[in-house]
Structures are given as C-alpha cells and as structure tokens.
Design an enzyme around this catalytic site. Structure first.
Site, PDB file in Angstrom:
ATOM      1  N   ALA A  65       3.008   1.725   3.137  1.00 57.12           N
ATOM      2  CA  ALA A  65       4.254   1.118   2.687  1.00 57.12           C
ATOM      3  C   ALA A  65       5.386   2.107   2.946  1.00 57.12           C
ATOM      4  O   ALA A  65       5.159   3.320   3.030  1.00 57.12           O
ATOM      5  CB  ALA A  65       4.152   0.787   1.209  1.00 57.12           C
ATOM      6  N   GLY A 103      -0.894   1.256   2.569  1.00 55.87           N
ATOM      7  CA  GLY A 103      -0.763  -0.172   2.891  1.00 55.87           C
ATOM      8  C   GLY A 103      -1.299  -0.495   4.284  1.00 55.87           C
ATOM      9  O   GLY A 103      -1.728  -1.622   4.547  1.00 55.87           O
ATOM     10  N   GLU A 133      -4.869  -0.902   3.816  1.00 56.29           N
ATOM     11  CA  GLU A 133      -5.052  -2.151   3.061  1.00 56.29           C
ATOM     12  C   GLU A 133      -4.833  -3.370   3.957  1.00 56.29           C
ATOM     13  O   GLU A 133      -5.502  -4.391   3.805  1.00 56.29           O
ATOM     14  CB  GLU A 133      -4.107  -2.163   1.852  1.00 56.29           C
ATOM     15  N   GLU A 181      -1.932   7.498  -1.348  1.00 50.07           N
ATOM     16  CA  GLU A 181      -0.853   7.258  -2.322  1.00 50.07           C
ATOM     17  C   GLU A 181      -0.852   8.288  -3.449  1.00 50.07           C
ATOM     18  O   GLU A 181       0.187   8.639  -3.983  1.00 50.07           O
ATOM     19  CB  GLU A 181      -1.001   5.844  -2.926  1.00 50.07           C
TER      20      GLU A 181
HETATM   21  N1  CAA Z   1       7.084   5.502   4.838  1.00 48.05           N
HETATM   22  C1  CAA Z   1       8.258   5.828   5.414  1.00 48.05           C
HETATM   23  N2  CAA Z   1       8.366   6.634   6.500  1.00 48.05           N
HETATM   24  C2  CAA Z   1       7.238   7.140   6.997  1.00 48.05           C
HETATM   25  C3  CAA Z   1       5.960   6.851   6.446  1.00 48.05           C
HETATM   26  C4  CAA Z   1       5.921   5.990   5.315  1.00 48.05           C
HETATM   27  N3  CAA Z   1       4.769   5.615   4.740  1.00 48.05           N
HETATM   28  N4  CAA Z   1       5.022   7.512   7.155  1.00 48.05           N
HETATM   29  C5  CAA Z   1       5.672   8.190   8.128  1.00 48.05           C
HETATM   30  N5  CAA Z   1       7.010   7.953   8.037  1.00 48.05           N
HETATM   31  C6  CAA Z   1       8.078   8.497   8.884  1.00 48.05           C
HETATM   32  C7  CAA Z   1       8.335   9.960   8.575  1.00 48.05           C
HETATM   33  O1  CAA Z   1       9.202  10.087   7.456  1.00 48.05           O
HETATM   34  C8  CAA Z   1       8.972  10.421   9.861  1.00 48.05           C
HETATM   35  O2  CAA Z   1      10.306   9.969   9.876  1.00 48.05           O
HETATM   36  P1  CAA Z   1      11.489  10.997  10.314  1.00 48.05           P
HETATM   37  O3  CAA Z   1      11.174  11.301  11.767  1.00 48.05           O
HETATM   38  O4  CAA Z   1      12.732  10.205  10.121  1.00 48.05           O
HETATM   39  O5  CAA Z   1      11.354  12.189   9.454  1.00 48.05           O
HETATM   40  C9  CAA Z   1       8.214   9.616  10.927  1.00 48.05           C
HETATM   41  O6  CAA Z   1       7.644   8.486  10.237  1.00 48.05           O
HETATM   42  C10 CAA Z   1       7.074  10.400  11.577  1.00 48.05           C
HETATM   43  O7  CAA Z   1       6.243  10.915  10.538  1.00 48.05           O
HETATM   44  P2  CAA Z   1       5.859  12.466  10.386  1.00 48.05           P
HETATM   45  O8  CAA Z   1       6.926  13.325  10.957  1.00 48.05           O
HETATM   46  O9  CAA Z   1       5.500  12.697   8.955  1.00 48.05           O
HETATM   47  O10 CAA Z   1       4.571  12.509  11.311  1.00 48.05           O
HETATM   48  P3  CAA Z   1       3.319  13.517  11.183  1.00 48.05           P
HETATM   49  O11 CAA Z   1       2.496  13.291  12.405  1.00 48.05           O
HETATM   50  O12 CAA Z   1       3.775  14.886  10.857  1.00 48.05           O
HETATM   51  O13 CAA Z   1       2.494  12.983   9.891  1.00 48.05           O
HETATM   52  C11 CAA Z   1       1.463  11.293   8.500  1.00 48.05           C
HETATM   53  C12 CAA Z   1       1.919  11.726   9.928  1.00 48.05           C
HETATM   54  C13 CAA Z   1       0.322  12.197   8.027  1.00 48.05           C
HETATM   55  C14 CAA Z   1       0.993   9.852   8.590  1.00 48.05           C
HETATM   56  C15 CAA Z   1       2.659  11.441   7.525  1.00 48.05           C
HETATM   57  O14 CAA Z   1       3.782  10.771   8.093  1.00 48.05           O
HETATM   58  C16 CAA Z   1       2.406  10.828   6.185  1.00 48.05           C
HETATM   59  O15 CAA Z   1       1.748  11.433   5.347  1.00 48.05           O
HETATM   60  N6  CAA Z   1       2.942   9.621   5.928  1.00 48.05           N
HETATM   61  C17 CAA Z   1       2.843   8.956   4.642  1.00 48.05           C
HETATM   62  C18 CAA Z   1       1.457   8.387   4.403  1.00 48.05           C
HETATM   63  C19 CAA Z   1       1.378   7.764   3.025  1.00 48.05           C
HETATM   64  O16 CAA Z   1       1.513   8.404   2.010  1.00 48.05           O
HETATM   65  N7  CAA Z   1       1.147   6.412   2.970  1.00 48.05           N
HETATM   66  C20 CAA Z   1       1.058   5.676   1.738  1.00 48.05           C
HETATM   67  C21 CAA Z   1       2.360   5.031   1.408  1.00 48.05           C
HETATM   68  S1  CAA Z   1       2.407   4.257  -0.201  1.00 48.05           S
HETATM   69  C22 CAA Z   1       1.598   2.780  -0.025  1.00 48.05           C
HETATM   70  O17 CAA Z   1       1.145   2.414   1.045  1.00 48.05           O
HETATM   71  C23 CAA Z   1       1.494   1.909  -1.283  1.00 48.05           C
HETATM   72  C24 CAA Z   1       0.645   0.679  -1.162  1.00 48.05           C
HETATM   73  O18 CAA Z   1      -0.526   0.685  -1.493  1.00 48.05           O
HETATM   74  C25 CAA Z   1       1.221  -0.587  -0.690  1.00 48.05           C
END
Ligand code: CAA
Length: 259
Positions: free
Chosen positions: A67, A110, A113, A133
C-alpha cells in the site's frame, strides 16, 4: 475506459486479459486510485464473455511494494475508516473468473496480499514475498494474517508477519504459497501458458470450481462438501457439460462455449 495507474489488455492472448500495474517509479505502490482502477478493470473483464482468465502483473523490479505509505502517513484511524480502502479489496475478491498473478521482484504488504487474492501465482526467480508492515508500526490489513497463514501455516506466517522478513520465490514455492518459479524472462509467458490451459476449458465449470475451492476457506468440511455437490450438479445444467462428455465419448476435442 481510460486508466492512469494500470495498463489493461483485454486480449493478450485468446480469451486471456492482462492487467499491468503501472507506477514503476514507486515500485507499483498501491495507492487508492490504482486499487480503484484494478477494481473497475476486473469488473469489466469479469463481465466480458470473451475473457476466460485474467493475469495481474507488475514489472521486472516490482509486482507491488505494498500500500502507498506516503498516502497513509499522517492519517488517523477515523480517516482510514472513512476512506474504507478494503471495500475495494472485497470487490476484487468477488471476481468469478480465474485470476493469475505473474510476479517478479517485490510482492510486499498489499502487493503480497494482492497475489493472494489471485487463484494461482507464477513467480520469477527474482521475486520476493513479504508482509513488512510491522516494520512501519502497523500490520497487514488486506488479508495477510489470514490468507498467508492458511497458505503456508502458522509458524512461517508468524515469522513473516512478526519480523517483516521477506521470502524468496523458491521458499514461497516450498511453502506452498505459489505455483511455479521460472527464470525472470519467462514469468509472464509462463503465466499466459497457465491461463491458456484454463481458458480452453468450460468457463462455467471453471467458475463453479473456483467458487467451491474458495468456499473451503469459510466452511466446515460438511458445509464445503455440500457446497461442492450443489456446484457439481449445477455443471450438469450447462451445454459445456454435454459437449465435454460427448467429445470425450466421440474421441474429439470439446468446443466449450461458456453456456
Ligand atoms: N509506498 C510508497 N512509496 C513506496 C513504497 C510504498 N509501499 N515502496 C517503495 N516506494 C517508493 C520509495 O519511497 C521510492 O520513492 P522515491 O524515489 O520518491 O524516494 C521508490 O518507491 C523506490 O523505492 P526505494 O528507493 O525504497 O527502493 P529500494 O530498492 O531501496 O527498496 C523496498 C525497495 C525494500 C521495497 C522498499 O522500497 C520498501 O521497503 N518499501 C516499503 C515496503 C512496505 O513496507 N510495504 C508495506 C506497505 S503497508 C501495506 O501494504 C498495508 C496493507 O496491508 C494494505
């Protein structure tokens, strides 16, 4: 229908539709608008008689990294309640046609999921699945604690949900989360192959069988068996049942019409 965050091809192959998530810079983070577009596209494709199987994919780097954290950041519980994002997921869950996820790269939160809302999952060897998460102070909200546990069991699901640890495609295969792992250049092709093998069958029987398998998540064994039996009998109301059995007896390929 015009889409901003997804690409839709209603005929990537005969009777097969493709939905591609298209927010590559954000690793296909699932903002509300993107999820709304998936819901609309699935509704249209589900109602389209020419479509018999639907593939959902991302790109090589990410299926979806979860998400959209930036969209959720700063929201209160009441904001989240009023946004009611999960009603969209509830609609997606109602898709009657077979859904296949073609996954490469990150399938997180998500994103993981969403793959579990699909009926079968093909992954590239670079795919990573996770429910991270917990690392941002929340927990899965689109079915992760339930579907993951049912798919891979308590011990492995607890480890993923409580630590946020990712698993590889190979680990996901061993755990029973996904159907097949292939080299990265083949994951979409392999998903299309799988979709083809379903799309050539009776769409009536396929939809009834999908419904019965999914019913097993919500029923006791006896209720599920009862549900299965009704759907089995219902198949006999279809022209496809007559055609399928006649074709077998006449030693020819059946021509299913979805009627
Ligand atoms: N939401 C918003 N933006 C996101 C994102 C997310 N879930 N995941 C990645 N991005 C964005 C980053 O902010 C970044 O944007 P900027 O270039 O503007 O900074 C871009 O995508 C590229 O990401 P990274 O620079 O972080 O890439 P990386 O290769 O270094 O890392 C990753 C990749 C490990 C996937 C890391 O991006 C990450 O940890 N992302 C979040 C994963 C996460 O926590 N997901 C769960 C979300 S909550 C949820 O899903 C609730 C539910 O159950 C519905």
């Amino acid at each position: 229908m015009e889409y901003t965050f997804i690409n839709v091809n209603p005929a990537i192959d005969e009777h097969i539709a493709l939905i591609q998530l298209n927010r590559p810079k954000e690793l296909n983070a699932l903002n509300l608008e993107l999820m709304g577009e998936i819901r609309e596209a699935l509704k249209i494709l589900d109602d389209d008689d020419s479509v018999r199987a639907i593939i959902i994919t991302g790109n090589e780097r990410a299926f979806a990294a979860g998400a959209d954290i930036k969209q959720m950041s700063g929201k209160s519980a009441i904001d989240m309640l009023q946004i009611d994002q999960f009603s969209t997921w509830d609609q997606i869950k109602k898709t009657k046609k077979p859904l296949i996820a073609a996954v490469s790269g990150f399938a997180l939160g998500g994103g993981c999921e969403l793959t579990m809302h699909c009926d079968m999952i093909i992954a590239s060897e670079t795919a990573q699945f996770g429910q991270p998460e917990i690392k941002i102070g929340v927990m899965p909200g689109a079915g992760g604690t339930q579907r993951l546990t049912k798919a891979i069991g308590k011990a492995r699901a607890m480890e993923m949900v409580l630590t946020g640890k990712f698993i590889t495609a190979e680990e996901a295969l061993q755990a029973g989360l996904i159907n097949k792992v292939v080299p990265v250049e083949l994951y979409l092709e392999e998903a299309i192959k799988l979709a083809r093998s379903v799309a050539q069958l009776s769409p009536v029987a396929v939809a009834l069988a999908k419904e019965a398998v999914l019913a097993s998540f919500n029923t006791t064994l006896d209720q599920g068996l009862h549900f299965e039996r009704k759907n089995f009998y219902l198949c006999f109301a279809s022209e496809d049942q007559t055609e399928g059995m006649e074709a077998f007896v006449e030693k020819r390929q059946p021509a299913f019409k979805g009627k």
